[in-house]
Motif scaffolding. Structure first.
Motif, PDB file in Angstrom:
ATOM      1  N   LEU A  30     -26.973 141.773  92.544  1.00  0.00           N
ATOM      2  CA  LEU A  30     -27.200 141.973  93.977  1.00  0.00           C
ATOM      3  C   LEU A  30     -26.818 143.384  94.410  1.00  0.00           C
ATOM      4  CD1 LEU A  30     -25.924 138.563  95.422  1.00  0.00           C
ATOM      5  CD2 LEU A  30     -28.287 139.364  95.273  1.00  0.00           C
ATOM      6  N   ILE A  31     -25.735 143.903  93.841  1.00  0.00           N
ATOM      7  CA  ILE A  31     -25.317 145.262  94.189  1.00  0.00           C
ATOM      8  C   ILE A  31     -26.349 146.279  93.732  1.00  0.00           C
ATOM      9  CG2 ILE A  31     -23.589 147.037  93.689  1.00  0.00           C
ATOM     10  CD1 ILE A  31     -21.496 144.805  93.598  1.00  0.00           C
ATOM     11  N   VAL A  32     -26.883 146.083  92.519  1.00  0.00           N
ATOM     12  CA  VAL A  32     -27.902 147.008  92.009  1.00  0.00           C
ATOM     13  C   VAL A  32     -29.146 146.972  92.887  1.00  0.00           C
ATOM     14  CG1 VAL A  32     -29.456 147.469  90.076  1.00  0.00           C
ATOM     15  CG2 VAL A  32     -27.050 146.937  89.647  1.00  0.00           C
ATOM     16  N   VAL A  33     -29.604 145.780  93.241  1.00  0.00           N
ATOM     17  CA  VAL A  33     -30.794 145.659  94.087  1.00  0.00           C
ATOM     18  C   VAL A  33     -30.546 146.285  95.457  1.00  0.00           C
ATOM     19  CG1 VAL A  33     -32.304 144.011  95.267  1.00  0.00           C
ATOM     20  CG2 VAL A  33     -31.642 143.616  92.887  1.00  0.00           C
ATOM     21  N   THR A  34     -29.355 146.068  96.017  1.00  0.00           N
ATOM     22  CA  THR A  34     -29.026 146.650  97.317  1.00  0.00           C
ATOM     23  C   THR A  34     -29.051 148.167  97.270  1.00  0.00           C
ATOM     24  OG1 THR A  34     -27.626 144.728  97.832  1.00  0.00           O
ATOM     25  CG2 THR A  34     -27.295 146.722  99.148  1.00  0.00           C
ATOM     26  N   VAL A  35     -28.498 148.729  96.201  1.00  0.00           N
ATOM     27  CA  VAL A  35     -28.490 150.192  96.064  1.00  0.00           C
ATOM     28  C   VAL A  35     -29.917 150.722  95.953  1.00  0.00           C
ATOM     29  CG1 VAL A  35     -27.829 152.088  94.540  1.00  0.00           C
ATOM     30  CG2 VAL A  35     -26.178 150.296  95.096  1.00  0.00           C
ATOM     31  N   LEU A  36     -30.753 150.033  95.152  1.00  0.00           N
ATOM     32  CA  LEU A  36     -32.143 150.481  94.990  1.00  0.00           C
ATOM     33  C   LEU A  36     -32.908 150.445  96.313  1.00  0.00           C
ATOM     34  CD1 LEU A  36     -33.108 148.782  91.594  1.00  0.00           C
ATOM     35  CD2 LEU A  36     -32.592 151.187  92.007  1.00  0.00           C
ATOM     36  N   VAL A  37     -32.578 149.465  97.166  1.00  0.00           N
ATOM     37  CA  VAL A  37     -33.257 149.359  98.454  1.00  0.00           C
ATOM     38  C   VAL A  37     -32.756 150.411  99.436  1.00  0.00           C
ATOM     39  CG1 VAL A  37     -33.562 147.880 100.482  1.00  0.00           C
ATOM     40  CG2 VAL A  37     -33.807 146.916  98.187  1.00  0.00           C
ATOM     41  N   LEU A  38     -31.453 150.688  99.419  1.00  0.00           N
ATOM     42  CA  LEU A  38     -30.857 151.574 100.419  1.00  0.00           C
ATOM     43  C   LEU A  38     -30.987 153.057 100.071  1.00  0.00           C
ATOM     44  CD1 LEU A  38     -27.598 149.661 101.389  1.00  0.00           C
ATOM     45  CD2 LEU A  38     -29.766 149.753 102.622  1.00  0.00           C
ATOM     46  N   VAL A  39     -31.156 153.392  98.797  1.00  0.00           N
ATOM     47  CA  VAL A  39     -31.224 154.804  98.410  1.00  0.00           C
ATOM     48  C   VAL A  39     -32.365 155.540  99.106  1.00  0.00           C
ATOM     49  CG1 VAL A  39     -31.818 156.310  96.473  1.00  0.00           C
ATOM     50  CG2 VAL A  39     -29.949 154.701  96.249  1.00  0.00           C
ATOM     51  N   PRO A  40     -33.594 154.996  99.159  1.00  0.00           N
ATOM     52  CA  PRO A  40     -34.652 155.733  99.876  1.00  0.00           C
ATOM     53  C   PRO A  40     -34.328 155.963 101.350  1.00  0.00           C
ATOM     54  CG  PRO A  40     -35.583 154.013  98.485  1.00  0.00           C
ATOM     55  CD  PRO A  40     -34.115 153.784  98.504  1.00  0.00           C
ATOM     56  N   PHE A  41     -33.706 154.983 102.013  1.00  0.00           N
ATOM     57  CA  PHE A  41     -33.341 155.161 103.414  1.00  0.00           C
ATOM     58  C   PHE A  41     -32.252 156.207 103.570  1.00  0.00           C
ATOM     59  CE2 PHE A  41     -35.185 150.909 103.314  1.00  0.00           C
ATOM     60  CZ  PHE A  41     -36.046 150.966 104.391  1.00  0.00           C
ATOM     61  N   ALA A  42     -31.295 156.199 102.651  1.00  0.00           N
ATOM     62  CA  ALA A  42     -30.242 157.211 102.715  1.00  0.00           C
ATOM     63  C   ALA A  42     -30.817 158.609 102.500  1.00  0.00           C
ATOM     64  CB  ALA A  42     -29.166 156.910 101.662  1.00  0.00           C
ATOM     65  N   TRP A  43     -31.768 158.731 101.571  1.00  0.00           N
ATOM     66  CA  TRP A  43     -32.402 160.033 101.341  1.00  0.00           C
ATOM     67  C   TRP A  43     -33.212 160.472 102.561  1.00  0.00           C
ATOM     68  CZ3 TRP A  43     -37.571 161.661 100.788  1.00  0.00           C
ATOM     69  CH2 TRP A  43     -37.725 162.970 100.306  1.00  0.00           C
ATOM     70  N   MET A  44     -33.863 159.534 103.226  1.00  0.00           N
ATOM     71  CA  MET A  44     -34.645 159.856 104.407  1.00  0.00           C
ATOM     72  C   MET A  44     -33.745 160.374 105.524  1.00  0.00           C
ATOM     73  SD  MET A  44     -37.201 157.357 106.576  1.00  0.00           S
ATOM     74  CE  MET A  44     -35.850 156.250 107.026  1.00  0.00           C
ATOM     75  N   VAL A  45     -32.625 159.695 105.762  1.00  0.00           N
ATOM     76  CA  VAL A  45     -31.695 160.139 106.803  1.00  0.00           C
ATOM     77  C   VAL A  45     -31.097 161.490 106.443  1.00  0.00           C
ATOM     78  CG1 VAL A  45     -29.529 159.590 107.984  1.00  0.00           C
ATOM     79  CG2 VAL A  45     -31.180 157.777 107.523  1.00  0.00           C
ATOM     80  N   SER A  46     -30.719 161.669 105.183  1.00  0.00           N
ATOM     81  CA  SER A  46     -30.163 162.943 104.747  1.00  0.00           C
ATOM     82  C   SER A  46     -31.172 164.079 104.906  1.00  0.00           C
ATOM     83  CB  SER A  46     -29.705 162.839 103.288  1.00  0.00           C
ATOM     84  OG  SER A  46     -29.285 164.085 102.788  1.00  0.00           O
ATOM     85  N   SER A  47     -32.430 163.812 104.549  1.00  0.00           N
ATOM     86  CA  SER A  47     -33.458 164.852 104.650  1.00  0.00           C
ATOM     87  C   SER A  47     -33.755 165.223 106.100  1.00  0.00           C
ATOM     88  CB  SER A  47     -34.744 164.384 103.969  1.00  0.00           C
ATOM     89  OG  SER A  47     -34.519 164.119 102.602  1.00  0.00           O
ATOM     90  N   SER A  48     -33.595 164.265 107.015  1.00  0.00           N
ATOM     91  CA  SER A  48     -33.869 164.551 108.421  1.00  0.00           C
ATOM     92  C   SER A  48     -32.845 165.507 109.025  1.00  0.00           C
ATOM     93  CB  SER A  48     -33.887 163.252 109.221  1.00  0.00           C
ATOM     94  OG  SER A  48     -32.597 162.662 109.275  1.00  0.00           O
ATOM     95  N   LEU A  49     -31.731 165.723 108.348  1.00  0.00           N
ATOM     96  CA  LEU A  49     -30.680 166.605 108.856  1.00  0.00           C
ATOM     97  C   LEU A  49     -30.613 167.917 108.076  1.00  0.00           C
ATOM     98  CD1 LEU A  49     -27.879 163.914 109.331  1.00  0.00           C
ATOM     99  CD2 LEU A  49     -29.275 164.971 111.115  1.00  0.00           C
ATOM    100  N   LYS A  50     -31.683 168.230 107.333  1.00  0.00           N
ATOM    101  CA  LYS A  50     -31.701 169.442 106.516  1.00  0.00           C
ATOM    102  C   LYS A  50     -32.766 170.408 107.030  1.00  0.00           C
ATOM    103  CE  LYS A  50     -30.411 167.058 102.205  1.00  0.00           C
ATOM    104  NZ  LYS A  50     -30.863 166.711 100.835  1.00  0.00           N
TER     105      LYS A  50
END
Length: 289
Positions: A30-50
């Motif tokens: 479950l932790i692995v699946v959660t990380v795989l799902v959240l990584v694209p969203f985290a990258w999107m938020v990070s990219s919006s502040l660059k």
């Protein structure tokens, strides 16, 4: 043979370690699946502040040295984002209310009202879920064009006001409500409309919330429907607006990610507030059927 009353039943050796190991493996998965799902969203938020030249750097810089909050201010000047968000909110809300109303009402008839051919009609209606939208996309457009409803919200609202999935979801939930409640209400003189409104609907809040959330998200994220029927810029939804923005400013990756973040926020807020009802509705919609 039965064991003597004084016999002590001991657990098999090694049963507890196996249960513990299965739990560890399950949580790890479950932790692995959660990380795989959240990584694209985290990258999107990070990219919006660059800045634009920092979005695709290797290795990825998850936390920028300088947070460009100005991106969330500048994007409102680039495109009429407020108009697009308002259009999406209007369409999503209208279609959600209509689908909840029509889906719950039809599901009541298919689950609590007895009439000849009920089950066959229900199976035939549910079978339409298997028909791909591309198979009837052109006839629908011709029908809306002849009715002079293209380039209006009515074309999308009328076509999406009814949904077989909503009827199926609500019927499965209604099947878990005892028929004795409806029979007692009929004996007391309550009409079918009264039973639906005063008894069944108040007991169906989890399923209604699930259907509302799924419909709202699906309508908000819909691209092809507005793309086919809406041509005026002032009627565009946020999905069409972002696609147009990408076409005009295809190299401004940070601003594109900023628009994507703003388009996802309403869905995120809705899910956070409705997740309790959503999980309950999905979990109980298949108890009986």
């Amino acid at each position: 043979m039965t064991a003597p009353p004084d016999a002590v039943v001991r657990p098999r050796a090694g049963a507890a370690p196996r249960r513990w190991l299965r739990a560890v493996v399950a949580y790890a998965g479950l932790i692995v699946v959660t990380v795989l799902v959240l990584v694209p969203f985290a990258w999107m938020v990070s990219s919006s502040l660059k800045q634009n030249n920092q979005v695709f750097t290797v290795p990825i810089q998850w936390i920028p040295e300088e947070l460009r909050w100005s991106n969330f201010v500048e994007i409102w000047d680039r495109i009429p984002l407020l108009t697009y968000l308002g259009n999406s909110a209007f369409l999503s809300t209208a279609i959600t209310l209509l689908q909840v109303l029509t889906g719950s009402f039809a599901a009541y008839g298919f689950s609590k009202v007895r009439f000849p051919g009920r089950d066959a009609l229900f199976l035939g209606y549910i079978a339409t879920i298997a028909v791909p939208w591309q198979a009837y996309m052109v006839p629908q457009y011709i029908m809306m064009q002849r009715a002079e409803l293209t380039d209006t919200y009515w074309s999308i609202i009328l076509l999406q006001a009814f949904g077989a999935f909503g009827v199926f979801l609500m019927r499965q939930y209604y099947m878990s409500i005892p028929d004795d409640l409806c029979e007692a209400a009929r004996i007391d003189g309550l009409s079918e409309y009264g039973i639906y409104w005063r008894i069944v609907l108040p007991l169906s809040k989890p399923a209604l919330a699930s259907l509302a959330l799924l419909t709202f998200v699906n309508t908000w994220n819909d691209y092809m429907g507005p793309f086919i029927y809406l041509t005026s810029n002032e009627l565009w939804t946020v999905q069409l607006g972002l696609r147009s923005f990408v076409g005009q400013y295809d190299a401004e990756y940070a601003m594109i990610m900023t628009g994507a973040v703003l388009s996802v926020l309403p869905i995120l807020v809705m899910f956070l507030f409705g997740q309790r009802y959503f999980i309950r509705g999905i979990a109980t919609s298949g108890l009986k059927g």
